[in-house]
Scaffold this motif. Sequence first.
Motif, short mmCIF file in Angstrom:
data_model
loop_
_atom_site.label_atom_id
_atom_site.label_comp_id
_atom_site.label_asym_id
_atom_site.label_seq_id
_atom_site.Cartn_x
_atom_site.Cartn_y
_atom_site.Cartn_z
N ALA A 1 15.27 3.65 7.73
CA ALA A 1 14.35 4.46 8.53
C ALA A 1 12.90 4.27 8.09
CB ALA A 1 14.75 5.93 8.44
N ILE A 2 12.67 4.12 6.80
CA ILE A 2 11.33 3.90 6.27
C ILE A 2 11.28 2.52 5.64
CG2 ILE A 2 9.55 4.73 4.70
CD1 ILE A 2 10.84 7.50 4.84
N ASN A 3 10.35 1.70 6.08
CA ASN A 3 10.25 0.34 5.57
C ASN A 3 8.97 0.17 4.76
OD1 ASN A 3 12.72 -0.88 6.79
ND2 ASN A 3 11.76 -0.15 8.67
N ALA A 4 8.20 -0.86 5.05
CA ALA A 4 6.96 -1.07 4.31
C ALA A 4 5.96 0.05 4.59
CB ALA A 4 6.35 -2.41 4.70
N THR A 5 5.29 0.50 3.54
CA THR A 5 4.20 1.47 3.69
C THR A 5 3.06 1.04 2.77
OG1 THR A 5 4.92 2.94 1.89
CG2 THR A 5 5.84 3.36 4.10
N PRO A 6 1.83 1.36 3.14
CA PRO A 6 0.71 1.02 2.25
C PRO A 6 0.85 1.64 0.87
CG PRO A 6 -0.10 1.50 4.46
CD PRO A 6 1.36 1.85 4.45
N GLN A 7 1.40 2.85 0.79
CA GLN A 7 1.56 3.49 -0.52
C GLN A 7 2.49 2.69 -1.41
OE1 GLN A 7 4.10 6.92 -0.86
NE2 GLN A 7 2.74 7.92 -2.35
N ALA A 8 3.64 2.28 -0.87
CA ALA A 8 4.58 1.48 -1.66
C ALA A 8 3.96 0.15 -2.05
CB ALA A 8 5.87 1.27 -0.89
N MET A 9 3.26 -0.45 -1.11
CA MET A 9 2.62 -1.75 -1.38
C MET A 9 1.61 -1.62 -2.52
SD MET A 9 2.68 -4.90 -0.10
CE MET A 9 1.67 -6.38 0.15
N ARG A 10 0.88 -0.53 -2.52
CA ARG A 10 -0.13 -0.31 -3.57
C ARG A 10 0.53 -0.19 -4.95
NH1 ARG A 10 -2.13 3.59 -1.23
NH2 ARG A 10 -3.63 2.39 -0.01
N ILE A 11 1.64 0.52 -5.02
CA ILE A 11 2.36 0.67 -6.28
C ILE A 11 2.87 -0.69 -6.76
CG2 ILE A 11 4.40 1.67 -7.38
CD1 ILE A 11 4.07 4.02 -5.37
N MET A 12 3.41 -1.47 -5.84
CA MET A 12 3.94 -2.80 -6.18
C MET A 12 2.82 -3.73 -6.66
SD MET A 12 6.57 -3.03 -2.95
CE MET A 12 7.16 -4.70 -3.24
N ILE A 13 1.69 -3.68 -5.99
CA ILE A 13 0.56 -4.52 -6.38
C ILE A 13 0.10 -4.18 -7.79
CG2 ILE A 13 -1.91 -4.85 -5.94
CD1 ILE A 13 -1.24 -4.84 -2.93
N GLU A 14 0.03 -2.90 -8.11
CA GLU A 14 -0.40 -2.51 -9.45
C GLU A 14 0.60 -2.92 -10.51
OE1 GLU A 14 -3.39 -1.52 -10.38
OE2 GLU A 14 -3.85 -1.89 -8.26
#
Length: 254
Positions: A174-187
């Motif tokens: 139901a929930i896929n890519a989100t900017p918040q998750a992407m930001r955590i992964m990038i850090e």
Amino acid sequence: MTAEDEQQARLMLGLLELSALNADETEGRVAALCERALTPLGNVAAVCVPLRFTLLARVTLDRLGARDVRVVSVANFPYGGSPIEPVVSQVQAALVAGADEIDMVYPFRALLSGDSRTGFEMIMACKQCCPDQKKLVVTLETGDLRDPQLIRQACQGAIMAGADFIKTSTGKTAINATPQAMRIMIEAIAEVGGMTGIKAAGGIRTFDEALVYLKMTQTRFGNAWVTSEHVRLSASSLLGDVLIALGMLPSSGY
């Protein structure tokens, strides 16, 4: 479209990863996907397929003269189960079939129950199967993990266990890519000096949506870092919008 947007669209094209991962996929659909991977403006980075279509995808791309397009084969897909041996067997079979990369779904439910060891051991076991030139992608299913601390824990564990890429999601939840998750992964990647790549996947359909994720990586790591060796946009429907943005297609799509 501005000159900057056109430059970003051209960059996106080379970062795209097309997928055929529905339960009812056929040989014809996979062959057609491989043909779509070749465009007048250049090839996409990769195609992602189930184990049973891995050999077909590699043979088709080679026949089309597209050896540079990588074949990604999924394992432990889509549910992210906990038993390790079946996943290792899938990885081994995919490599024999010609996969260039393995996309392994992290056992996220185990982590949700407090078990981080299973995920770590599964990644290590799969990584040990992969020769140096073969890449291991770990799909974290961040939409189900939800909690930023759990996402960070999964990222750090996957990187420590040897993941070459970490990926947001399978696109099947139901929930896929989100900017918040992407930001955590990038850090999490930045903490190890940018040695691990990142894939944004799930729900990314338009140029503008993809641009958000692309700019996040550029801002954190710089433009030189953003190549298909470090960044992928796993979004089959995005290809048409990128080609429309570049004036290669009418707005009716691809």
